[in-house]
Design a protein around this motif. Structure first.
Motif, PDB file in Angstrom:
ATOM      1  N   ALA B 353     -36.341 -36.942 -19.788  1.00  0.00           N
ATOM      2  CA  ALA B 353     -36.099 -36.013 -18.514  1.00  0.00           C
ATOM      3  C   ALA B 353     -37.253 -36.398 -17.689  1.00  0.00           C
ATOM      4  CB  ALA B 353     -36.097 -34.694 -18.815  1.00  0.00           C
ATOM      5  N   ASN B 354     -37.163 -36.721 -16.378  1.00  0.00           N
ATOM      6  CA  ASN B 354     -38.209 -36.766 -15.577  1.00  0.00           C
ATOM      7  C   ASN B 354     -38.289 -35.467 -14.654  1.00  0.00           C
ATOM      8  OD1 ASN B 354     -36.397 -36.839 -13.327  1.00  0.00           O
ATOM      9  ND2 ASN B 354     -36.106 -39.215 -13.565  1.00  0.00           N
ATOM     10  N   SER B 356     -37.730 -34.590 -11.786  1.00  0.00           N
ATOM     11  CA  SER B 356     -36.618 -34.096 -11.017  1.00  0.00           C
ATOM     12  C   SER B 356     -35.623 -33.392 -11.676  1.00  0.00           C
ATOM     13  CB  SER B 356     -36.233 -34.978  -9.982  1.00  0.00           C
ATOM     14  OG  SER B 356     -36.412 -36.268 -10.201  1.00  0.00           O
ATOM     15  N   HIS B 357     -35.218 -33.937 -12.809  1.00  0.00           N
ATOM     16  CA  HIS B 357     -34.167 -33.482 -13.932  1.00  0.00           C
ATOM     17  C   HIS B 357     -34.649 -31.983 -14.014  1.00  0.00           C
ATOM     18  CE1 HIS B 357     -33.396 -37.965 -15.466  1.00  0.00           C
ATOM     19  NE2 HIS B 357     -32.382 -37.435 -14.915  1.00  0.00           N
ATOM     20  N   ILE B 358     -35.990 -32.029 -14.454  1.00  0.00           N
ATOM     21  CA  ILE B 358     -36.282 -30.332 -14.771  1.00  0.00           C
ATOM     22  C   ILE B 358     -36.214 -29.383 -13.466  1.00  0.00           C
ATOM     23  CG2 ILE B 358     -38.066 -29.053 -15.657  1.00  0.00           C
ATOM     24  CD1 ILE B 358     -37.021 -31.077 -17.868  1.00  0.00           C
TER      25      ILE B 358
END
Ligand SMILES: Nc1ncnc2c1ncn2[C@@H]1O[C@H](COP(=O)(O)OP(=O)(O)OP(=O)(O)O)[C@@H](O)[C@H]1O
Ligand SMILES: [Mg+2]
Lengths: 231, 439
Positions: B353-354, B356-358
């Motif tokens: 996950a990067n 922005s995913h989080i």
């Protein structure tokens, strides 16, 4: 380097790597000038007393942490950034992690836990399910896929964690004391799965362990003492 | 991806019941109150009948008439120039006010000066619902009365349930005819319809009901009884006077003609020929749009435009402040909750996950939570509105629940959800993986 055939490709290449933790009061050298080459398909174990820097090294190999100095190459790719989207993608596609305390997500059921790496790969729902079921099958837990982590034993949790680590078919699996929280029977079960994985799919594995019996079963052992490589 | 976020959100909310309950409680009540305010604003300030044309209206609610006296001030300035004392004398001429009167206008005065504004396509001279105790049928009744002309019904689009408005002929013949609202029908006849043709006994005459209108909710046009302003009881006033109980209301064809009307009114005031210049000799009028009118009731800026800015500034600051406290609370709650999930964030990042995913994941979760809270809040708001409308809590206002109310409420929910989710999400997305995994 004592390996069977010298022509094998380097999967992990670490040159002159150091890691220093600086706080206001003290400076800890967790790793001191480490040089390490792990070949494709090799199963390496790392041993050493508590606090000698094993986890630090593993985290750096896993691109979870940044070295203070030195160079690291994974599968021929030099790593420069650690917070970028590209590195996140790299981790997602090439690396799989197994932790001592499992780190399953309690709000997700077993199947959804295993699917995690595939979600960040934008794989469709059906395909994700198929791959995850296969991974769970290989660790013998397909019948538990609708359970939640809290409903499983320690050994079962770690097998789920292995399924999660292998579902995306990574090049490298990094395991930090995967048997550390398990009794010897369960530990051996987990170890059997890892060795089988290493043999059949040629996945490179780096494993930190405190257990000499586990270390014996791997291809090669690296010993750390106080941040320095002694074997 | 979205489906996964949704699935996760629901499972998190289900599995963390205490947190969910506390959050929903706070969110739903905050949003319910804010929705109530939206409904109130929409009712009072929305383009609802009979004020559908409100944005094109200009109101002259009062005149300021003063007596000014010229006044001279002498200022002597001394300075030493080349050893000689020099005196500079400055004379300032200014007008000093002796006497100031502020009041709404006399009907005659309005008729004399304000029937020919070039930019106004229509106008009416009327009173606004003043509460009056009146003996009707020998019973003392507290009634809101409006005295109006036939144009009143052209400017304001009342909903006639029965009958018709009074026309020019009725005004000219001084016939005793009235239009009443449904509340009045209930109060006086004890029935909500079939009242046209009946009579109401006022002190001066028996008035025939010729029209029945739906109760308007806006203060400006609310009344129990609407009477022709030519009747004696309507205080038409006497000629050659400035003050009375009347307002002038002017309608522009389009919104941008509103300005023209205002400046035409200003120029009438500035070029006024005074009835007795020795008595009063300066007139100021602040023509207002409907929003300025409301603002001016509460705050008084130098000009109506300033009042409007001030009033809506204060209003929205208060609303923002009211919404901010629960938002901060939710932010805090979210941070604590997400902190518990640090290891989840670590794991997600480790598996690709990067940031922005989080961020998306946690904002999404929060929006799901806020939408749930918003739906509960919406129901609470509807119940409260029904209680207010049914009960006699507020006799004047019937709160509106319309399409705008619905849209504004949804915007409010989304705004609240994003605002309270963004900060915690951003904070957590910055969490260092190794540290997160240690937790
Ligand atoms: N975030 C940190 N800040 C400061 N010092 C740290 C930090 N993380 C680790 N260290 C220090 O670095 C050294 C190596 O830590 P590391 O966790 O790698 O040891 P380890 O070999 O994995 O030990 P164990 O077998 O107990 O897990 C220790 O002395 C530790 O105190
Ligand atoms: Mg460790």
């Amino acid at each position: 380097m004592p390996t069977a055939n010298g022509l094998k490709k380097n999967m992990i290449q670490i040159n002159n790597l150091s890691k220093v933790y600086r706080t206001k009061t003290i400076e800890t050298t967790a790793l001191n000038n480490i040089n390490l080459h792990v070949e494709k398909g090799e199963f390496l174990s790392i041993m050493g007393p508590s606090g000698c820097g094993k986890s630090t090294l593993l985290n750096i190999i896993g691109l979870l942490d940044e070295p203070t100095s030195g160079e690291i190459k994974i599968d021929g790719n030099g790593i420069k950034t650690y917070n970028s989207k590209a590195t996140a993608k790299f981790r997602n596609q090439r690396l799989g992690f197994i932790f001592q305390s499992f780190h399953l997500i309690p709000d997700l059921n077993i199947l959804d836990n295993v699917e995690l790496p595939l979600i960040y790969r934008n794989i469709g729902r059906k395909e994700r399910k198929r791959l995850s079921e296969a991974a769970l099958e290989s660790v013998g837990l397909k019948n538990r896929m609708n359970h939640y982590p809290a409903q499983l034993s320690g050994g079962q949790k770690q097998r789920v964690a292995i399924a999660r680590a292998i579902v995306g078919k990574p090049n490298i699996i990094l395991a930090d004391e995967p048997t550390g929280n398990l009794d010897s029977a369960m530990g051996n079960e987990v170890m059997d799965i890892l060795i089988d994985l290493n043999k059949t799919s040629k996945t490179t594995i780096v494993m930190v362990t405190h257990d000499a019996n586990m270390a014996k079963r791997t291809d090669r052992l690296m010993r750390l003492y106080d941040g320095t490589q002694i074997q | 991806m979205i489906f996964n976020y949704l699935k996760l959100s629901i499972s998190v909310l289900k599995r963390r019941k205490f947190f969910t309950f506390i959050s929903l409680f706070g969110i739903s009540f905050t949003l319910a109150i804010l929705m109530l305010v939206i409904s109130l604003l929409e009712t009072e300030l929305g383009k609802n009948a009979p004020l559908s044309d409100r944005e094109n209206l200009v109101f002259v609610d009062h005149l300021i008439v003063q007596k000014m006296k010229p006044d001279t001030t002498q200022l002597v300035d001394s300075s030493l120039v080349a050893g000689i004392m020099k005196y500079d004398t400055t004379y300032t001429y200014e007008e000093k006010e002796v006497n100031t009167h502020v009041s709404s206008s006399n009907l005659w005065f309005l008729k004399e000066h304000f029937t020919k504004l070039p930019s106004a396509s229509n106008y009416t001279f009327c009173t606004t619902g003043a509460s009056t105790n009146i003996f009707v049928n020998d019973k003392k009744l507290n009634l809101d009365l409006v005295y109006a002309d036939h144009r009143y019904w052209e400017i304001f689009d009342f909903t006639f349930l029965e009958g018709r408005p009074f026309d020019e002929n009725i005004l000219k013949s001084e016939e005793s005819a009235v239009v009443i609202s449904q509340k009045m029908a209930m109060k006086y006849f004890g029935q909500k319809n079939n009242v046209v043709g009946k009579e109401i006994k006022f002190p001066d005459a028996n008035y025939k009901v010729i029209g029945l209108v739906k109760d308007p909710s806006q203060i400006i046009v609310y009344a129990d009884v609407y009477l022709p302003n030519t009747k004696k009881i309507g205080f038409p006033g006497k000629p050659n006077k400035y003050f009375g109980s009347y307002w002038g209301i002017f309608k522009a064809d389009s919104k941008n003609k509103v300005k023209n009307i205002k400046s035409e009114i200003h120029s009438i005031a500035n070029n006024m020929t005074f009835y007795d210049p020795a008595e009063l000799n300066k007139m100021t009028i602040h023509p207002k749009t409907d929003k300025e009118l409301y603002a001016h009731l509460v705050v008084s800026g130098k000009t109506p435009e300033q009042s409007k800015k001030l009033f809506f500034g204060i209003l929205f600051s208060l609303l923002a402040l009211f919404a901010l406290l629960p938002t901060l609370n939710l932010v805090n709650l979210n941070v604590t909750r997400i902190m518990e999930r640090a290891s989840e964030i670590g794991v997600r990042k480790a598996f690709g996950a990067n940031r922005s995913h989080i961020v998306y994941q946690f904002i999404f979760e929060n929006i799901v939570l806020t939408i749930l809270g918003g739906m509960i809040g919406f129901i609470i708001a509807l119940i409260l509105i029904k209680l207010i409308n049914d009960g006699q809590v507020q006799d004047l206002i019937t709160l509106k629940v319309n399409f705008n109310f619905f849209i504004y409420s949804i915007l409010l929910i989304l705004f609240f959800g994003i605002l309270s989710g963004f900060l915690p999400a951003l904070k957590m997305s910055k969490l260092h993986i190794v540290n997160a995994l240690k937790k």
